[in-house]
Design an enzyme around this catalytic site. Structure first.
Site, PDB file in Angstrom:
ATOM      1  N   CYS A 251       0.797  -1.222   0.000  1.00 60.65           N
ATOM      2  CA  CYS A 251       0.000   0.000   0.000  1.00 60.65           C
ATOM      3  C   CYS A 251       0.827   1.268   0.000  1.00 60.65           C
ATOM      4  O   CYS A 251       0.311   2.321  -0.331  1.00 60.65           O
ATOM      5  CB  CYS A 251      -0.994   0.006   1.159  1.00 60.65           C
TER       6      CYS A 251
ATOM      7  N   CYS B  92       4.008   3.213   6.094  1.00 61.01           N
ATOM      8  CA  CYS B  92       4.507   2.410   7.229  1.00 61.01           C
ATOM      9  C   CYS B  92       5.678   1.549   6.776  1.00 61.01           C
ATOM     10  O   CYS B  92       5.728   0.344   7.039  1.00 61.01           O
ATOM     11  CB  CYS B  92       3.399   1.538   7.816  1.00 61.01           C
TER      12      CYS B  92
ATOM     13  N   CYS C 224      -6.705  -1.086   8.519  1.00 57.88           N
ATOM     14  CA  CYS C 224      -5.587  -0.164   8.677  1.00 57.88           C
ATOM     15  C   CYS C 224      -5.354   0.045  10.160  1.00 57.88           C
ATOM     16  O   CYS C 224      -6.267   0.462  10.883  1.00 57.88           O
ATOM     17  CB  CYS C 224      -5.861   1.169   7.980  1.00 57.88           C
TER      18      CYS C 224
ATOM     19  N   GLU D 262      -0.956  33.110   9.473  1.00 54.69           N
ATOM     20  CA  GLU D 262      -1.172  31.874   8.720  1.00 54.69           C
ATOM     21  C   GLU D 262      -1.684  32.205   7.324  1.00 54.69           C
ATOM     22  O   GLU D 262      -2.430  33.179   7.138  1.00 54.69           O
ATOM     23  CB  GLU D 262      -2.185  30.976   9.453  1.00 54.69           C
TER      24      GLU D 262
ATOM     25  N   CYS E  40       8.912  19.665  10.617  1.00 55.54           N
ATOM     26  CA  CYS E  40       8.682  18.277  10.217  1.00 55.54           C
ATOM     27  C   CYS E  40       9.713  17.830   9.197  1.00 55.54           C
ATOM     28  O   CYS E  40       9.620  16.719   8.657  1.00 55.54           O
ATOM     29  CB  CYS E  40       7.264  18.122   9.639  1.00 55.54           C
TER      30      CYS E  40
END
Length: 517
Positions: free
Chosen positions: A129, A132, A225, A398, A474
């Site tokens: 898929c 992960c 999932c 923002e 991130c």
């Protein structure tokens, strides 16, 4: 020897390097001869062989580490080879799929000797898929590599003086940790290599799941999932069964037609649930019948909404979202603060780790109650409202106007009166003139997108010269690049990595910078 995982990967995964979001599979098991490629693969090989030279098979290669995008690496002579789903210590035959001057991309053709650190992935879809990608690696090993990723970025890219980097904060929950999942419906679900080899009758090809990496029109039907609470699976499977039972067309991603299109499910720590279904046709009778059925089957849904999307893309940001039943928002709780989350709101997808991330941010800000704080890239004002009780005043900026409206509402519902928010492109809003009007910040908190900060924004920050900057990122690489640009005026005094996404290579990092004397 070849494992069940690598039988599945034989065709699919060689085309998925550096892409996708969810992947899953099995660890080395029975040893048997390598399977032959299925017809599409063989045809593709024959076609390509007429155009260019067949790339080599490298035998008995040791995989030595992990690299960017969740891939593993091996070194062959002077060439680095990037390989998905490998584990350091694996001995494998590597088929090269793409070759450049200094590196190559390949896949495991045959796993000769599995690494001692390999573990059994917990999801049946691993390796197919697309996400992960580290399920076959122990979680402690994942954390070690994320820690190293942060260290390498700061040392090799920023090249600044660093304090000791704090040990990464691992996620206390490594399954069912996501509060938001998005699925795609398709009338031509992906048929796996195992299904092709078995010769089973695949029957109706309607499915709902995730896009196959690198193939916009291929969707893998998902049974379970493990990233979200199981109610998400039950809702998705119910809609799938309802559609098939009533002969309702699932979306054709090439022809761009069909009724069921996409599905978004949010499940919060408060237990509140939001479901947003995107329909490809404005058939109100069918829409209402579908939503009525789902409401009856799942009365616990807090907010049930829908979108009619007949555009050529799946984004709903520019479309009206209609309420069928319940509230137009759901509420997450963080340290007693209530945050309203709408269908278009951004909110950190790992709620529990978000609290730890924001706690680190607040601690590094060193607020005493008298500071003017600027919160850049504030989103729905989560950080701004979280730190407001410890500051004199907080200004949030923002790009997304809807997010700023959410930020204002979140301040209002929590009785927070010392915040104000502005919408617009950061480099256009945050100017020297803006700071002259609103005041020089004592502390700046920045949480930019993966691309990092624009050069103009960094220049304004340097001109404003806040005493402290807390940089949440991130993407440690772009964070390191920006820190290098700030180094003339600022020194790094604290570094804290935080793992928000177990079983992926992604890592958040918080850095405190203090104005030099």
């Amino acid at each position: 020897m070849i494992t069940r995982l690598h039988q599945r990967m034989d065709f699919q995964c060689r085309h998925s390097l550096n892409r996708g979001y969810r992947n899953v599979g099995k660890t080395p098991g029975s040893r048997q001869p390598a399977a032959s490629p299925h017809p599409r693969q063989e045809s593709r090989k024959q076609h390509m062989s007429r155009k260019k030279k067949e790339l080599p098979l490298l035998e008995n290669i040791e995989i030595t580490g992990v690299a960017a995008e969740g891939n593993a690496i091996a070194r062959v002579n002077d060439m680095v080879v990037f390989i998905p789903y490998g584990a350091p210590g694996d001995i494998a035959d590597i088929k090269i799929d793409r070759k450049k001057r200094s590196y190559a991309e390949g896949h495991i053709e045959r796993l000769t000797k599995p690494s001692d650190i390999r573990i059994e992935p917990f999801c049946e879809h691993f390796g197919t898929c697309g996400g992960c990608r580290w399920q076959h690696l122990p979680y402690e090993y994942q954390l070690q590599n994320k820690q190293q990723q942060v260290t390498d970025a700061l040392q090799r890219i920023a090249k600044v003086e660093l304090p000791e980097i704090s040990p990464i904060l691992g996620s206390e929950t490594i399954r069912e940790y996501r509060n938001k999942m998005e699925y795609t419906f398709s009338n031509k679900r992906w048929i796996t290599w195992e299904q092709l080899r078995s010769g089973e009758d695949v029957g109706d090809r309607s499915g709902a799941g995730f896009h196959i990496p690198g193939a916009f029109d291929k969707v893998l039907d998902i049974n379970r999932c493990h990233l979200q609470d199981s109610i998400g699976d039950r809702i998705r499977l119910h809609l799938k069964s309802y559609g098939i039972a009533n002969s309702i067309p699932f979306y054709d991603l090439r022809a761009q037609q069909g009724f069921f299109r996409t599905l978004m499910i949010r499940v919060l720590t408060t237990g509140e649930i939001m479901v947003v279904i995107s329909f490809g046709e404005d058939n109100q009778a069918q829409i209402q019948a579908t939503l009525d059925n789902l409401r009856e089957a799942f009365p616990e849904i807090t907010s049930l909404m829908y979108v009619v999307n007949t555009k050529a893309n799946d984004t709903i940001g520019d479309l009206p979202v209609m309420l069928h039943s319940g509230r137009e928002y759901i509420i997450e709780d963080m340290e007693g603060l209530k945050f309203r989350i709408g269908p278009k709101s951004f909110y950190q997808t790992n709620s529990r780790q978000a609290y730890r991330l924001y706690s680190v941010t607040r601690e590094m800000a060193g607020l005493t109650g008298g500071e003017l704080v600027y919160d850049l890239y504030t989103g729905t004002g989560t950080i701004a409202n979280f730190v407001a009780r410890n500051a004199r005043h907080v200004i949030g900026i923002e790009y997304v106007a809807d997010a700023i409206e959410d930020a204002k509402i979140n301040s209002e519902v929590n009785g927070i009166s010392n915040t104000e928010f502005y919408a617009g492109d950061m480099k256009d809003v945050l100017t020297d003139e803006f700071i002259a009007i609103h005041g020089r910040p004592d502390v700046m908190i920045v949480d930019p997108p993966r691309a990092g900060m624009h050069d103009d924004v960094i220049k304004v920050i340097l001109n404003a010269a806040p005493s402290r900057i807390v940089y949440v990122s991130c993407n440690p690489a772009t964070q390191a690049r920006d820190i290098a640009m700030l180094d003339g005026k600022y020194r790094v005094t604290a570094v804290q990595p935080v793992d928000m996404f177990p079983h992926t290579h992604h890592v958040e990092n918080v850095v405190r910078l203090e104005l030099r004397d």
